[in-house]
Design a protein around this motif. Structure first.
Motif, PDB file in Angstrom:
ATOM      1  N   ILE A  16       0.932  -1.147  -0.002  1.00  0.00           N
ATOM      2  CA  ILE A  16       0.037  -0.223   0.009  1.00  0.00           C
ATOM      3  C   ILE A  16       0.903   1.287  -0.055  1.00  0.00           C
ATOM      4  O   ILE A  16       1.670   1.294   0.924  1.00  0.00           O
ATOM      5  CB  ILE A  16      -0.827   0.019   1.332  1.00  0.00           C
ATOM      6  CG1 ILE A  16      -1.780  -1.394   1.218  1.00  0.00           C
ATOM      7  CG2 ILE A  16      -1.764   1.267   1.167  1.00  0.00           C
ATOM      8  CD1 ILE A  16      -2.587  -1.345   2.608  1.00  0.00           C
ATOM      9  N   HIS A  17       0.496   2.165  -0.879  1.00  0.00           N
ATOM     10  CA  HIS A  17       1.177   3.581  -0.859  1.00  0.00           C
ATOM     11  C   HIS A  17       0.197   4.568  -0.841  1.00  0.00           C
ATOM     12  O   HIS A  17      -1.006   4.087  -0.673  1.00  0.00           O
ATOM     13  CB  HIS A  17       2.003   3.594  -2.107  1.00  0.00           C
ATOM     14  CG  HIS A  17       2.968   2.644  -2.338  1.00  0.00           C
ATOM     15  ND1 HIS A  17       4.320   2.892  -1.891  1.00  0.00           N
ATOM     16  CD2 HIS A  17       2.824   1.630  -3.196  1.00  0.00           C
ATOM     17  CE1 HIS A  17       5.121   1.731  -2.228  1.00  0.00           C
ATOM     18  NE2 HIS A  17       4.335   0.972  -3.136  1.00  0.00           N
ATOM     19  N   SER A  18       0.511   5.759  -0.707  1.00  0.00           N
ATOM     20  CA  SER A  18      -0.675   6.806  -0.612  1.00  0.00           C
ATOM     21  C   SER A  18      -0.149   7.970  -1.481  1.00  0.00           C
ATOM     22  O   SER A  18       0.924   8.553  -1.421  1.00  0.00           O
ATOM     23  CB  SER A  18      -0.972   7.175   0.644  1.00  0.00           C
ATOM     24  OG  SER A  18      -1.970   8.094   0.945  1.00  0.00           O
ATOM     25  N   GLN A  31       4.478  13.178  -2.123  1.00  0.00           N
ATOM     26  CA  GLN A  31       5.097  12.497  -1.353  1.00  0.00           C
ATOM     27  C   GLN A  31       4.228  10.941  -0.969  1.00  0.00           C
ATOM     28  O   GLN A  31       3.337  11.529  -0.604  1.00  0.00           O
ATOM     29  CB  GLN A  31       5.875  12.839  -0.285  1.00  0.00           C
ATOM     30  CG  GLN A  31       6.797  12.191   0.360  1.00  0.00           C
ATOM     31  CD  GLN A  31       7.721  12.974   1.400  1.00  0.00           C
ATOM     32  OE1 GLN A  31       7.718  14.057   1.608  1.00  0.00           O
ATOM     33  NE2 GLN A  31       8.741  12.219   2.050  1.00  0.00           N
ATOM     34  N   CYS A  32       4.794   9.995  -1.052  1.00  0.00           N
ATOM     35  CA  CYS A  32       4.030   8.756  -0.666  1.00  0.00           C
ATOM     36  C   CYS A  32       3.736   9.164   0.951  1.00  0.00           C
ATOM     37  O   CYS A  32       4.657   9.269   1.685  1.00  0.00           O
ATOM     38  CB  CYS A  32       4.831   7.605  -0.857  1.00  0.00           C
ATOM     39  SG  CYS A  32       4.195   6.126  -0.142  1.00  0.00           S
ATOM     40  N   ALA A  33       2.491   8.742   1.248  1.00  0.00           N
ATOM     41  CA  ALA A  33       2.310   9.197   2.679  1.00  0.00           C
ATOM     42  C   ALA A  33       1.775   8.054   3.359  1.00  0.00           C
ATOM     43  O   ALA A  33       1.295   8.058   4.496  1.00  0.00           O
ATOM     44  CB  ALA A  33       1.065  10.180   2.638  1.00  0.00           C
ATOM     45  N   GLU A  34       1.728   6.728   2.812  1.00  0.00           N
ATOM     46  CA  GLU A  34       1.403   5.516   3.721  1.00  0.00           C
ATOM     47  C   GLU A  34       2.572   4.901   3.733  1.00  0.00           C
ATOM     48  O   GLU A  34       3.467   4.481   2.571  1.00  0.00           O
ATOM     49  CB  GLU A  34       0.545   4.584   2.993  1.00  0.00           C
ATOM     50  CG  GLU A  34       0.211   3.421   3.583  1.00  0.00           C
ATOM     51  CD  GLU A  34      -0.685   3.832   4.754  1.00  0.00           C
ATOM     52  OE1 GLU A  34      -1.679   4.425   4.686  1.00  0.00           O
ATOM     53  OE2 GLU A  34      -0.086   3.191   6.069  1.00  0.00           O
ATOM     54  N   TYR A  35       3.259   4.478   4.900  1.00  0.00           N
ATOM     55  CA  TYR A  35       4.353   3.981   5.127  1.00  0.00           C
ATOM     56  C   TYR A  35       4.614   2.430   4.362  1.00  0.00           C
ATOM     57  O   TYR A  35       3.520   1.643   4.407  1.00  0.00           O
ATOM     58  CB  TYR A  35       4.643   3.596   6.764  1.00  0.00           C
ATOM     59  CG  TYR A  35       6.009   2.633   6.930  1.00  0.00           C
ATOM     60  CD1 TYR A  35       7.090   3.417   6.970  1.00  0.00           C
ATOM     61  CD2 TYR A  35       5.848   1.127   7.500  1.00  0.00           C
ATOM     62  CE1 TYR A  35       8.249   2.521   7.189  1.00  0.00           C
ATOM     63  CE2 TYR A  35       7.208   0.657   7.670  1.00  0.00           C
ATOM     64  CZ  TYR A  35       8.184   1.302   7.648  1.00  0.00           C
ATOM     65  OH  TYR A  35       9.345   0.445   7.942  1.00  0.00           O
ATOM     66  N   CYS A  36       5.438   2.286   3.555  1.00  0.00           N
ATOM     67  CA  CYS A  36       5.622   1.332   2.565  1.00  0.00           C
ATOM     68  C   CYS A  36       6.939   0.644   2.722  1.00  0.00           C
ATOM     69  O   CYS A  36       7.154  -0.087   1.840  1.00  0.00           O
ATOM     70  CB  CYS A  36       5.393   1.794   1.156  1.00  0.00           C
ATOM     71  SG  CYS A  36       6.338   3.191   0.559  1.00  0.00           S
ATOM     72  N   GLY A  37       7.574   0.544   3.721  1.00  0.00           N
ATOM     73  CA  GLY A  37       8.806   0.058   3.830  1.00  0.00           C
ATOM     74  C   GLY A  37      10.037   0.902   3.962  1.00  0.00           C
ATOM     75  O   GLY A  37      10.103   2.060   4.268  1.00  0.00           O
ATOM     76  N   GLN A  48      12.289   2.456   2.429  1.00  0.00           N
ATOM     77  CA  GLN A  48      12.654   4.075   1.963  1.00  0.00           C
ATOM     78  C   GLN A  48      11.166   4.522   1.628  1.00  0.00           C
ATOM     79  O   GLN A  48      11.212   5.609   0.818  1.00  0.00           O
ATOM     80  CB  GLN A  48      13.519   3.528   0.404  1.00  0.00           C
ATOM     81  CG  GLN A  48      14.980   3.505   0.909  1.00  0.00           C
ATOM     82  CD  GLN A  48      15.625   4.585   1.528  1.00  0.00           C
ATOM     83  OE1 GLN A  48      14.752   5.848   1.412  1.00  0.00           O
ATOM     84  NE2 GLN A  48      16.716   4.630   1.809  1.00  0.00           N
ATOM     85  N   HIS A  49      10.159   4.200   2.522  1.00  0.00           N
ATOM     86  CA  HIS A  49       9.188   5.360   2.409  1.00  0.00           C
ATOM     87  C   HIS A  49       9.548   6.761   2.321  1.00  0.00           C
ATOM     88  O   HIS A  49       8.898   7.436   1.726  1.00  0.00           O
ATOM     89  CB  HIS A  49       8.167   4.774   3.381  1.00  0.00           C
ATOM     90  CG  HIS A  49       7.276   5.955   3.902  1.00  0.00           C
ATOM     91  ND1 HIS A  49       6.231   6.114   3.121  1.00  0.00           N
ATOM     92  CD2 HIS A  49       7.233   6.576   5.149  1.00  0.00           C
ATOM     93  CE1 HIS A  49       5.628   7.179   3.809  1.00  0.00           C
ATOM     94  NE2 HIS A  49       5.826   7.453   4.953  1.00  0.00           N
ATOM     95  N   ALA A  50      10.607   7.110   3.029  1.00  0.00           N
ATOM     96  CA  ALA A  50      11.043   8.658   3.078  1.00  0.00           C
ATOM     97  C   ALA A  50      11.259   8.926   1.644  1.00  0.00           C
ATOM     98  O   ALA A  50      11.157  10.195   1.323  1.00  0.00           O
ATOM     99  CB  ALA A  50      11.974   8.913   4.005  1.00  0.00           C
TER     100      ALA A  50
HETATM  101 CU1  CUA Z   1       5.214   4.292  -0.510  1.00  0.00          CU
HETATM  102 CU2  CUA Z   1       5.274   5.053   1.478  1.00  0.00          CU
END
Ligand code: CUA
Ligand code: HEA
Ligand code: HEA
Ligand SMILES: [Cu+2]
Lengths: 341, 637, 205
Positions: free
Chosen positions: A173-175, A208-214, A216-218
């Motif tokens: 899941i990403h956001s 920016q991706c706003a759902e923690y996805c592992g 390198q989510h940052a």
């Molecule tokens: Cu993709 Cu956080």
């Protein structure tokens, strides 16, 4: 444009603070540049007003209750629940006030929600955004055609038109969040979410991706450019082009050959060449992009070379592996990619 | 027979001596392992949570350090992700929820004038199992298999494809541990509060703290099964390849989120509602009057408890659910502001019409109101489905939940700690250091966390280990780090004060604050059996009436007994035998721990692991009676 | 301000009984608490089943066979019939009949063993693996959840039988038997919706 007026007239309680600390405005809901974000900004102001008022009221009551002079006649010792008519009346008034305030907020939310839904009837342009650990695959439906033009990590949108973004996930899941344009929508595997964007101001914005996805989510950012109609048409036309082989540039030719025959082509596509991998971003027009590796580095020749030489140092854990290359080969590859405008 | 209740007087009586003997633990380590005394169990529960609060606070500081400037390398991505996962999981599952239960385990029997909980061995079991959960998480941390996916671990990221190894399993099993422990504690609490109230303490005369513990425990009973179910499903997806959360094979990813938040939302009120009980008790004592609007308070606590089960979707506004449903959950979430607002009003009105005395516990009430209301209001903002699309998963939400968790639960807890400290230890804490720690913690906290609202509005997502300097988030992050450090310094002073006051504090006597509820009638610290006689209650503030406190004789002196009374009216019904100390709760907890840990590695652990559990439970519940002299298997002598 | 509260002893509770049964008994409430917890677990599992069902186009998905009705029917019938001796046992426990309670609990143990065997046979006829698809996973979830309750209840009954036959029975033990019987009724009642969902729902939809 009642909205625009109200924004100018309303005391912008929230604005001074970020301005004071000199922050940038390209990734913030406080600087709306799209219709959806503007609606939400109005709602934010409404909410801050109501909540701010309530906070002041509560603190005022608290301070008064602490400093208030007590009559000496109050019983010296402890008291068991003497009925107090006055306070009971105030409680009723307070409850009524809370209900009224909540009604305003519910209504405001409801109207804003309806506003977001209504926009979807407008004219649309089809764009598919595919979240990957940790970059964005982006594809435009060719105007008037059926095929898709692919790029990565950079979204171009025409001003004053509604673009419908289809959100699909390649893994977790990403956001998808570009705060200046709209609120976020999660990118959920197995679900087809979509989001409408109607930009009202041209310029560069950042998402920016706003759902923690592992790991390198940052570092899963996205550049967004809002173009005028003409700019957008030109951009699309250029993205559509495939890569022609470099002519009269032996270094570039060598670079292309290395990409096609080496490991790069297993993961990357450069349309018009033998590189047809799908695991990584499309590199056909890599040099035309604003930044590299989902916002990890600003685009430049040096950055390209550094990234290819040491992806794991720039973005630890990225799914692009470290590939040992001779300095000359590295140089050739970077030289070729630099020309992929 | 009338006498003054003093800390030393009853000790001299023969009755007191006999009771003390009946309720005594074995000496030494054996007594430590076998005790079923609710005060001893609660004390170690609380101490463990304080140690963990400190450890998780250090992790927080480490994170703050990493974020204080852009692109720092204090913690790498892996280290940072582990840090917030361990911080969040520890704070919620191993600190906040257990510490509230522990406070209940300590206080509830005392407030009821009872000698023990309904099920003393179950309380011991609950604690030992909780220790199992603590060890699971923190020993794994020491072994560098720290969970790294946050305090909720959404699949598919937590599935075996994206999280090989055992980090995710450890998180899931840690939850199973703490949930079983919490459920055991909650059943105990409900039975004790409903069936063991002293004569005269009808439901209408029940202090608010007891209502709060009752509601929080009932919420636990109805919410925790959801998270046990969902983590079990996750483990079985990972371990035996079920496909609950695999969308390509007919499972559904959002099922996880629904089940998790069906628990996760009520959980935050399980933390907050006991805090409502603390605040009310402190406000009453230090305003020198009972709470204004007792009925309104009770109703609002119950209303929050019920409403809490209809809000879970507000954690999922961005996942793309139908808009109409979202509007419903917005309205329901906002509705909670009404009972919360009524509570805030009642507290301030009580101060208004009373005569406030500014001792440390009362300071925490002020800090609580200032901070919690801010957090509640930011909660109201995120509860708006459309607006939340901008706020969710940003530092605005981080600010919200620290304001409500720290301001709304930890501050009341610190207040409660200062308030009941003299009762538990027989000594007073230093007021001067109390003020100092209060100012540092409340000031530092607000300095550190207010800027996070703005950071969120400036687009900073949560759970990022670093950020780009061009985004302009540096200044506020620096301030946030500074404030947090000040708050933690205050926390250290608080702990030092508590520690040193054990020796240096002035003797407290049974009722140093002039409290209104029954625990203040016991001596400080209370003897193992709490009360020599059974108190009778005829008002909501039994210690504030002019008459002497009436007591009843007749509950066992030379055998462990407690009084059981009727549900609504608290009419005495019968005298129930109360459990002796026993090693079996500990052994049962160890057996269960082995099964839980083993199941991370092989599903067969569930089968073989249940045999020792069955053995331990059998021994635990084996009644102690003479061998039969009748029937087919009678003893033949 | 350390006040010292006057205390006076005004009466005695020594005349109260030292035992109670039914809802007056403290342990009854503990038992109820655990039934609430497990009932909530069942209810949520059922909700999850319906949720996955509502998100699938076919139930069971194409290719999955329906579960057989044979052994499951026998199990259901047996479970329902077991309520007769169970309620009888409950009545004997309330009446504090030592011998009858011993016989009743032995009977329930034997019935429990029989039902467990049938349940194991039933598992062989679900006709879907838990790893096959969402349907399979949900079916196994409900079945395993219920079976653990049958197992634990069997274990408890057996241990209780052993104890009752070897020891003198006191008031508390009659209450314990009451609790066991109530718990069995709970296990029976919760089987009904699960039976409907696992065996009939796929046939109807
Ligand atoms: Cu993709 Cu956080
Ligand atoms: C003790 C813990 C606690 C408490 C008490 C609350 C209380 C509330 N919370 Fe919070 N919440 C959390 C802990 C808590 N929360 C946590 C841990 C998370 C994050 C989880 C995660 O993602 O990691 C979270 C996240 C969270 C979200 C999801 C945000 C997101 O992820 O996008 C939402 C959205 O609705 C929300 C709402 C609320 C509301 C409406 C209240 C209300 O109960 C507040 C009610 C109180 C008041 C409103 C103040 C007093 C009232 C008045 C003075 C009356 C007048 C007021 C009005 C008229 C507005 N919370
Ligand atoms: C009760 C819960 C609780 C508490 C107390 C805290 C306290 C703190 N938290 Fe945390 N936090 C969470 C619950 C909590 N947090 C959760 C659930 C998350 C989400 C995790 C996730 O995303 O998965 C989170 C996430 C989180 C983040 C965001 C990480 C990210 O998204 O990238 C940050 C960043 O700054 C942070 C910082 C802090 C700081 C600086 C403190 C403190 O240090 C503040 C100051 C300290 C105090 C006010 C306490 C002082 C008291 C003592 C030291 C002991 C004395 C006590 C007694 C004697 C009883 N926390
Ligand atoms: Cu919530």
């Amino acid at each position: 444009m009642r909205r625009m007026v109200s924004r100018a007239v309303w005391p912008a309680v929230l604005l001074p603070l970020p301005l004071l600390c000199g922050c940038s405005s390209t990734q913030s809901p406080l600087f709306p540049a799209g219709q959806q974000a503007a609606n939400l900004y109005d709602l934010l102001l409404l909410m801050s007003m109501v909540c701010g008022t309530i906070y002041v009221l509560v603190l005022g009551f608290l301070v008064l209750s602490l400093v208030r002079k007590r009559r000496a006649s109050v019983a010296p010792n402890t008291v068991v629940a003497p009925p107090d008519k006055g306070l009971r009346h105030v409680l009723v008034v307070w409850s009524g006030f809370i209900i009224a305030a909540l009604s305003v907020l519910v209504l405001g939310s409801f109207l804003a929600d309806r506003g977001l839904a209504r926009m979807q009837d407008a004219e649309v342009l089809d764009v598919r955004v595919n979240g990957h650990q940790w970059w964005w695959r982006i594809a435009y439906r060719e105007p008037g055609g059926t095929s898709w033009i692919e790029t990565a990590n950079e979204l171009h949108l025409p001003i004053d038109r509604t673009t419908r973004i289809q959100l699909v996930s390649g893994d977790v899941i990403h956001s998808f969040w570009v705060p200046n344009l709209a609120g976020k929508t999660d990118v959920v595997p197995g679900r087809n979410n979509s989001l409408d964007l109607t930009p009202r101001k041209t310029g560069w914005f950042r998402g920016q991706c706003a759902e923690y996805c592992g790991l390198q989510h940052a570092h899963m950012a996205l550049d967004v450019k809002v173009d005028t109609a003409g700019e957008f048409a030109a951009w699309i036309a250029r993205q559509k082009e495939t890569a022609h082989p470099p002519t009269g540039d032996a270094v570039a030719s060598r670079g292309l050959a290395l990409i096609e025959t080496g490991t790069c082509g297993l993961c990357h596509t450069i349309r018009g060449t033998a590189a047809q991998g799908r695991a990584g971003p499309d590199l056909t027009h890599i040099a035309s992009r604003h930044s590299l590796a989902a916002g990890s580095l600003p685009m430049s020749r040096g950055a390209l070379q550094g990234w290819i030489a040491q992806p794991q140092a720039v973005k630890p854990g990225t799914l692009m592996p470290f590939i040992p290359l001779e300095p000359a080969d590295l140089n050739a590859i970077a030289h070729y990619l630099e020309q992929r405008q | 027979m009338t006498f003054a209740l003093q800390s030393n007087e009853p000790k001299t009586s023969e009755r007191h001596a006999r009771l003390a003997q009946t309720w005594a633990d074995a000496p030494g380590i054996w007594g430590f392992l076998t005790t079923v005394d609710h005060k001893r169990i609660a004390a170690r529960y609380i101490l463990t949570t304080v140690v963990l609060l400190f450890a998780a606070g250090m992790l927080a500081l480490h994170m703050r350090l990493q974020l204080s400037f852009p692109e720092l390398k204090v913690l790498g991505p892996q280290g940072y992700n582990e840090a917030f996962s361990l911080h969040g999981s520890t704070m919620l599952f191993l600190v906040s929820v257990p510490v509230m239960e522990a406070m209940g385990i300590w206080l509830v029997p005392l407030m009821l004038g009872q000698r023990a909980l309904a099920f003393p061995r179950l309380a011991a079991f609950s604690f030992w199992l909780y220790v199992g959960g603590v060890m699971t998480l923190w020993v794994s941390h020491a072994l560098d298999i720290t969970p790294d996916l946050g305090w909720f671990e959404y699949p598919p990221l937590s599935g075996s494809a994206y999280s090989p190894g055992h980090r995710a399993d450890i998180w899931a099993q840690m939850i199973t541990f703490t949930e079983v422990a919490a459920l055991a504690a909650s059943v105990n609490m409900v039975a004790t509060i409903l069936k063991m109230r002293p004569p005269g303490m009808t439901l209408a005369r029940m202090p608010l703290f007891l209502w709060a513990m009752l509601v929080a425990s009932l919420m636990t009973i109805f919410a925790m099964p959801a998270v046990m179910l969902v983590t079990s499903m996750l483990i079985s997806d990972r371990l035996v390849s079920t496909v609950f959360f695999a969308p390509t094979q007919g499972g559904d990813i959002l099922l996880f989120q629904h089940l998790f938040w069906f628990f996760g939302h009520p959980e935050v009120y399980m933390i907050f509602i006991p805090a409502v009980g603390f605040i009310t008790a402190i406000v009453e004592t230090f305003s020198r009057r009972t709470i204004v609007g007792h009925t309104a308070m009770v109703l609002s606590v119950v209303a929050i408890g019920v409403l809490a089960f209809g809000l879970w979707v507000h954690h999922m506004f961005a996942v793309g659910l139908p808009k109409l449903g979202n509007s419903f959950f917005t309205a329901a979430s906002l509705a909670i502001a009404l009972p919360a607002g009524i509570q805030v009003f009642c507290w301030i009105a009580t101060i208004w019409s009373g005569r406030p005395q500014f001792y440390t516990p009362f300071l925490w009430v002020i800090g609580f109101i200032i901070t919690f209301v801010m957090g509640g209001l930011s909660g109201v903002m995120t509860a708006s489905a459309p607006l939340d699309l901008q706020l969710t998963d940003t530092y605005f939400v981080v600010a919200h939940f620290h304001y409500v968790l720290v301001g709304g639960a930890i501050f009341p807890l610190l207040g409660a700690f200062c308030y009941w400290y003299p009762k538990a230890t027989g000594r007073m804490m230093s007021e001067r250091w109390g003020w100092a720690s209060f100012l540092l913690i409340v000031g530092g906290f607000n300095l550190g966390f207010f800027p996070m609202h703005i950071l969120g509005l400036m687009g900073m997502p949560r759970r990022v280990y670093t950020y780009d300097p061009s985004l302009g988030w540096s200044t506020l992050n620096m301030v946030a780090t500074l404030g947090s450090a000040i708050a933690v310094l205050g926390g250290l002073i608080f702990v030092a004060n508590a520690f040193l006051s054990l020796w240096r504090g002035a003797p407290a006597g049974p009722d140093p604050w002039g409290g209104s509820t029954l625990e203040w009638a016991a001596s400080s610290p209370p003897p193992q059996h709490n009360f020599d006689y059974t108190p009778v209650v005829n008002s909501i503030a039994p210690l504030w009436s002019e008459d002497p406190l009436r007591m009843l004789d007749g509950v066992g002196v030379s055998r462990r007994e407690v009084l059981v009374s009727s549900l609504a009216e608290a009419h005495p019904e019968y005298r129930q035998k109360s459990a002796q100390p026993s090693i079996w709760p500990l052994l049962a907890a160890i057996a269960v721990s082995i099964m839980f840990i083993g199941s991370i590695f092989t599903p067969w652990a569930v089968v073989w692991g249940s045999l020792p559990i069955a053995g331990a439970l059998t021994a635990w519940f084996w009644p102690q009676r003479p061998r039969s002299k009748t029937g087919p298997l009678r003893v033949r002598v | 301000m350390a006040t010292q509260k006057e205390v006076s002893v005004v009466g005695s509770l020594a005349d109260l009984p030292d035992h109670a049964n039914g809802a007056r008994h403290l342990v009854w409430w503990g038992n109820l608490g655990f039934m609430l917890i497990e009932g909530t677990g069942f209810a949520l599992a059922i909700a999850a089943y319906l949720y996955v069902l509502s998100h699938s186009s076919a139930w069971p998905p194409a290719g999955d066979a329906l579960p057989d009705l044979g052994w499951s029917g026998v199990f259901t019938l047996g479970l329902l019939l077991s309520e007769i001796p169970n309620l009888w046992l409950l009545r004997q426990a309330r009446a504090k009949k030592e011998q009858a309670v011993r016989i009743g609990i032995l009977l329930m143990t034997v019935i429990g063993v029989g039902l467990t065997v049938i349940r194991l046979l039933e598992f062989g006829h679900l006709n879907v693996r838990w790893s096959a698809d969402g349907y399979g996973s949900m079916v196994w979830l409900l079945m395993v959840l219920h079976t653990t309750h049958v197992f634990t209840e069997l274990g408890e009954t057996a241990v209780q039988a052993l104890w009752l036959f070897t020891h003198e029975v006191g008031d508390n033990q009659f209450s314990d038997v009451e609790d066991t019987a109530n718990y069995w009724t709970f296990v029976v009642l919760f089987w009904l919706p699960i039976y409907g969902l696992v065996y009939w729902m796929p046939r109807l939809s």
